[in-house]
Scaffold this motif. Structure first.
Motif, short mmCIF file in Angstrom:
data_model
loop_
_atom_site.label_atom_id
_atom_site.label_comp_id
_atom_site.label_asym_id
_atom_site.label_seq_id
_atom_site.Cartn_x
_atom_site.Cartn_y
_atom_site.Cartn_z
N ASN A 70 -12.95 -3.45 2.17
CA ASN A 70 -14.02 -2.47 2.31
C ASN A 70 -14.95 -2.54 1.10
O ASN A 70 -14.48 -2.68 -0.04
CB ASN A 70 -13.43 -1.06 2.41
N GLU B 234 -12.42 3.27 -1.23
CA GLU B 234 -11.98 4.41 -2.04
C GLU B 234 -11.64 4.00 -3.47
O GLU B 234 -11.94 4.73 -4.41
CB GLU B 234 -10.76 5.08 -1.40
N ASP C 154 0.85 -1.19 0.00
CA ASP C 154 0.00 0.00 0.00
C ASP C 154 0.89 1.25 0.00
O ASP C 154 1.90 1.31 0.70
CB ASP C 154 -0.91 0.00 1.24
P1 AMP Z 1 -9.85 1.40 0.29
O1 AMP Z 1 -10.17 2.61 1.12
O2 AMP Z 1 -10.20 0.11 0.99
O3 AMP Z 1 -10.44 1.51 -1.08
O4 AMP Z 1 -8.27 1.37 0.16
C1 AMP Z 1 -7.57 1.91 -0.92
C2 AMP Z 1 -6.11 1.80 -0.60
O5 AMP Z 1 -5.36 1.97 -1.78
C3 AMP Z 1 -5.59 2.86 0.39
O6 AMP Z 1 -5.05 2.20 1.54
C4 AMP Z 1 -4.53 3.61 -0.42
O7 AMP Z 1 -3.43 4.02 0.37
C5 AMP Z 1 -4.14 2.58 -1.46
N1 AMP Z 1 -3.57 3.13 -2.69
C6 AMP Z 1 -4.05 4.13 -3.45
N2 AMP Z 1 -3.26 4.34 -4.52
C7 AMP Z 1 -2.28 3.41 -4.46
C8 AMP Z 1 -1.15 3.09 -5.28
N3 AMP Z 1 -0.88 3.78 -6.39
N4 AMP Z 1 -0.34 2.08 -4.90
C9 AMP Z 1 -0.60 1.38 -3.76
N5 AMP Z 1 -1.65 1.62 -2.96
C10 AMP Z 1 -2.47 2.63 -3.29
#
Ligand code: AMP
Length: 121
Positions: free
Chosen positions: A94, A102, A33
């Motif tokens: 999630n 997200e 992440d």
């Molecule tokens: P969620 O809120 O469950 O959708 O988690 C999305 C996750 O994706 C978050 O923990 C972000 O930090 C992670 N994230 C977003 N962009 C990237 C990326 N380019 N590489 C790795 N992780 C990412």
């Protein structure tokens, strides 16, 4: 809701943007992440275009479902946090608005390397 090909994980799968890869096979990709919430914070995603776990379970093949499930354990072993090699971890996903999702491509968060704490704030 339709799958949006422009989400960030779709771009990672198409190699349009880089990731810190941990593991990959025909069905699954795992990478760190970008904004770690714990000492170890990895993500495990299916290579197919699935929005969330419900979408995945509704549409994915048994082979894809098994591969994602086993991929989580495979990654935990690589990271040294599996229940046989390490001290365990938390895997969570999630879903949609109330789940706080997200990125609209199914992903499991793998948290480990320290005690993870309360399940829900
Ligand atoms: P969620 O809120 O469950 O959708 O988690 C999305 C996750 O994706 C978050 O923990 C972000 O930090 C992670 N994230 C977003 N962009 C990237 C990326 N380019 N590489 C790795 N992780 C990412």
């Amino acid at each position: 809701m339709n799958y949006n090909q422009n989400n960030i994980f779709a771009k990672i799968l198409r190699k349009e943007i880089p990731c810190q890869k941990i593991f990959e096979n025909d069905y699954v990709l795992s990478f760190y992440d970008i904004n770690p919430q714990k000492k170890i914070h990895a993500l495990v995603i299916p290579k197919g275009n699935y929005i969330n776990l419900d979408d995945f379970n509704n549409r994915a093949s048994d082979r894809e479902i098994i591969a994602l499930c086993k991929g989580i354990t495979e990654v935990s072993k690589i990271l040294g946090i599996s229940t046989d090699k390490g001290k365990g971890y938390r895997a969570l996903t999630n879903l949609d608005e109330h789940g706080g999702q997200e990125v609209q491509h199914l992903h499991f968060h793998i948290f480990g390397g320290e005690k993870i704490g309360r399940m829900v704030e």
